[in-house]
Design a protein around this motif. Sequence first.
Motif, PDB file in Angstrom:
ATOM      1  N   ASN A 158       0.927  -1.284  -0.071  1.00  0.00           N
ATOM      2  CA  ASN A 158      -0.102   0.131  -0.039  1.00  0.00           C
ATOM      3  C   ASN A 158       0.740   1.236   0.111  1.00  0.00           C
ATOM      4  O   ASN A 158       2.083   1.304   0.271  1.00  0.00           O
ATOM      5  CB  ASN A 158      -0.953  -0.004   1.227  1.00  0.00           C
ATOM      6  CG  ASN A 158      -1.878  -1.190   1.408  1.00  0.00           C
ATOM      7  OD1 ASN A 158      -2.785  -1.365   0.466  1.00  0.00           O
ATOM      8  ND2 ASN A 158      -1.551  -2.167   2.085  1.00  0.00           N
ATOM      9  N   PHE A 159       0.373   2.133  -0.550  1.00  0.00           N
ATOM     10  CA  PHE A 159       0.834   3.776  -0.298  1.00  0.00           C
ATOM     11  C   PHE A 159       0.005   4.768   0.319  1.00  0.00           C
ATOM     12  O   PHE A 159      -1.165   4.711  -0.007  1.00  0.00           O
ATOM     13  CB  PHE A 159       1.235   4.258  -1.861  1.00  0.00           C
ATOM     14  CG  PHE A 159       2.250   3.543  -2.595  1.00  0.00           C
ATOM     15  CD1 PHE A 159       3.622   4.096  -2.513  1.00  0.00           C
ATOM     16  CD2 PHE A 159       2.013   2.138  -3.183  1.00  0.00           C
ATOM     17  CE1 PHE A 159       4.710   3.581  -3.075  1.00  0.00           C
ATOM     18  CE2 PHE A 159       3.265   1.848  -3.871  1.00  0.00           C
ATOM     19  CZ  PHE A 159       4.482   2.187  -3.908  1.00  0.00           C
ATOM     20  N   TYR A 160       0.675   5.368   1.146  1.00  0.00           N
ATOM     21  CA  TYR A 160      -0.104   6.178   2.142  1.00  0.00           C
ATOM     22  C   TYR A 160       0.022   7.667   1.428  1.00  0.00           C
ATOM     23  O   TYR A 160      -0.593   8.716   2.181  1.00  0.00           O
ATOM     24  CB  TYR A 160       0.512   6.129   3.409  1.00  0.00           C
ATOM     25  CG  TYR A 160       0.509   4.641   3.903  1.00  0.00           C
ATOM     26  CD1 TYR A 160      -0.816   4.223   4.118  1.00  0.00           C
ATOM     27  CD2 TYR A 160       1.513   4.150   4.364  1.00  0.00           C
ATOM     28  CE1 TYR A 160      -0.930   2.918   4.422  1.00  0.00           C
ATOM     29  CE2 TYR A 160       1.502   2.802   5.038  1.00  0.00           C
ATOM     30  CZ  TYR A 160       0.052   2.187   4.914  1.00  0.00           C
ATOM     31  OH  TYR A 160       0.046   0.829   5.459  1.00  0.00           O
ATOM     32  N   GLY A 161       0.896   7.993   0.873  1.00  0.00           N
ATOM     33  CA  GLY A 161       1.029   9.393   0.383  1.00  0.00           C
ATOM     34  C   GLY A 161       2.645   9.755  -0.119  1.00  0.00           C
ATOM     35  O   GLY A 161       3.467   8.835   0.012  1.00  0.00           O
ATOM     36  N   GLY A 162       2.712  11.115  -0.086  1.00  0.00           N
ATOM     37  CA  GLY A 162       4.125  11.453  -0.850  1.00  0.00           C
ATOM     38  C   GLY A 162       4.599  12.429   0.113  1.00  0.00           C
ATOM     39  O   GLY A 162       3.945  13.045   0.961  1.00  0.00           O
ATOM     40  N   LEU A 163       6.084  12.603   0.212  1.00  0.00           N
ATOM     41  CA  LEU A 163       6.975  13.621   0.853  1.00  0.00           C
ATOM     42  C   LEU A 163       7.191  14.868   0.026  1.00  0.00           C
ATOM     43  O   LEU A 163       6.829  14.575  -1.134  1.00  0.00           O
ATOM     44  CB  LEU A 163       8.303  12.922   1.336  1.00  0.00           C
ATOM     45  CG  LEU A 163       8.122  11.514   2.039  1.00  0.00           C
ATOM     46  CD1 LEU A 163       9.378  11.188   2.607  1.00  0.00           C
ATOM     47  CD2 LEU A 163       7.285  11.992   3.429  1.00  0.00           C
ATOM     48  N   PRO A 164       7.462  15.802   0.749  1.00  0.00           N
ATOM     49  CA  PRO A 164       7.706  17.099  -0.070  1.00  0.00           C
ATOM     50  C   PRO A 164       8.744  16.999  -1.196  1.00  0.00           C
ATOM     51  O   PRO A 164       8.606  17.714  -2.163  1.00  0.00           O
ATOM     52  CB  PRO A 164       8.083  18.223   1.256  1.00  0.00           C
ATOM     53  CG  PRO A 164       7.567  17.584   2.416  1.00  0.00           C
ATOM     54  CD  PRO A 164       7.593  16.097   2.071  1.00  0.00           C
ATOM     55  N   LEU A 199       7.749   8.547  -2.053  1.00  0.00           N
ATOM     56  CA  LEU A 199       6.422   7.898  -1.640  1.00  0.00           C
ATOM     57  C   LEU A 199       6.814   7.216  -0.214  1.00  0.00           C
ATOM     58  O   LEU A 199       7.879   6.521   0.025  1.00  0.00           O
ATOM     59  CB  LEU A 199       5.883   7.113  -2.380  1.00  0.00           C
ATOM     60  CG  LEU A 199       5.595   7.808  -3.870  1.00  0.00           C
ATOM     61  CD1 LEU A 199       5.067   6.785  -4.817  1.00  0.00           C
ATOM     62  CD2 LEU A 199       4.650   8.729  -3.885  1.00  0.00           C
ATOM     63  N   VAL A 200       5.647   7.226   0.707  1.00  0.00           N
ATOM     64  CA  VAL A 200       5.724   6.571   1.964  1.00  0.00           C
ATOM     65  C   VAL A 200       4.546   5.143   1.730  1.00  0.00           C
ATOM     66  O   VAL A 200       3.531   5.392   1.288  1.00  0.00           O
ATOM     67  CB  VAL A 200       5.268   7.201   3.205  1.00  0.00           C
ATOM     68  CG1 VAL A 200       5.428   6.189   4.301  1.00  0.00           C
ATOM     69  CG2 VAL A 200       6.477   8.157   3.227  1.00  0.00           C
ATOM     70  N   GLY A 201       5.239   3.906   1.859  1.00  0.00           N
ATOM     71  CA  GLY A 201       4.071   2.846   1.705  1.00  0.00           C
ATOM     72  C   GLY A 201       4.640   1.803   2.587  1.00  0.00           C
ATOM     73  O   GLY A 201       5.329   1.940   3.478  1.00  0.00           O
TER      74      GLY A 201
END
Length: 419
Positions: free
Chosen positions: A273-279, A283-285
């Motif tokens: 799964n992926f939870y979103g992106g960093l600046p 990506l954080v998953g």
Amino acid sequence: MSALPGQPDNRTDGPRRSYQVRPDELEGAVRETLSRQVALARPQGVDPAGQAIRRANRIRRRRTAAGLAIGAVATVLLSAGMAQLGAETGREGSPIVVIGDPDLSGRPIPTASASGTDPSPGPSAALLGAETLVSPDGRRLVLPDVGSAESAQLLPGGGGWLVVSTRTTAGRSLRVVQNDGLVQVLLAGAGSIVLAPDSRQVAWRDGSDLLVAGVVGGQLIGAARTVAPAGAVPVRFVGDSVLVRPDPADAGHTLWRPGAGPLTEAVDQETLNFYGGLPDGRLVGQISTDPGRTCLAVLDPTRHLRPVETGCGPELSQDGVGGISADGRWLLVNGRVGKTSRALLVDLRRLGSNPTAVSAGPPITGSIVWADESHASYLDAAGALVQVDIARVRAGKPASPAAVSGVPAGDRPVLVAGL
């Protein structure tokens, strides 16, 4: 009266004038007179014909400006295979695409209302039903004529909403709900629908293909498609690319850049799964390590989603629900504390040093909206609003749910930003 002596009487004497005119001479004289009148150009105070021509030219120019845009959309959609003519389409559940202006004769009376005011439903509202949007601070907005919604996003400029329906036997739909109450269907019968964060693009599954199009003026433009494996679904937008999971039953994702080639096979075999992106764009998953164990990871989309940092410790759920603060520090994600399912707060700055997670509140259902770097909101399974204060959570005080006032019993609102 008699004539003077020595002078002739003009009534009796002198040459007589002949009044005998032949028909051909009279006809010639009339023709000559009419031709002279026609040849003589006389100015007119009013030129009805000229006015009509100028008015028609103005109308034609206005219609041409609108028609060129719609014609371009139709051409793109036809070339991309989205417009299907005839009864035999060769596919089931093909999306319905609106490429022209809607029929304004059926425009509903605007009934969207802010918190505290219920709408007056019209005939179509009784058929489709309404959906309640809730802001992170508890304000609500009722959208009629959209049915049950899964998610909603504000249109660029704040002119309305893009609303993705819940899945039905006919698939999902995407509607534009304008501020004046007009509802337009952009897609119907789609398998999965993903919106870009700025609401300017949409990706969806149609039959055996994945498609991406821009959203401009309540229409879909610039569509691109690619053949995809059975079961492949779009997950999220990553810049100009689309993150795709080829098989939801297995780990692994790939990136598809529309217009740059077909969809490739999974470029990694570990991500769940992926939870979103960093600046910085990474990506954080959630990745799978040992059997039955998962870890958090920071993945680089420019290096085929290769993990560049990992952290194991929190017991994470595999439902894929989670969200990252705008500054990239905090992650709210579903997991477990002991044997109890909870929403967890994770400090991503300590990801590489076996991070710990603290209970933030009841499990998350749906999307997470971050008001700022220290406050987030979500809905629990009962549709109650949970407002998370990071400082309080870190101090050991998890957030508690609160019912949203004005939402009918049994209805589940949709949490949105920008309300």
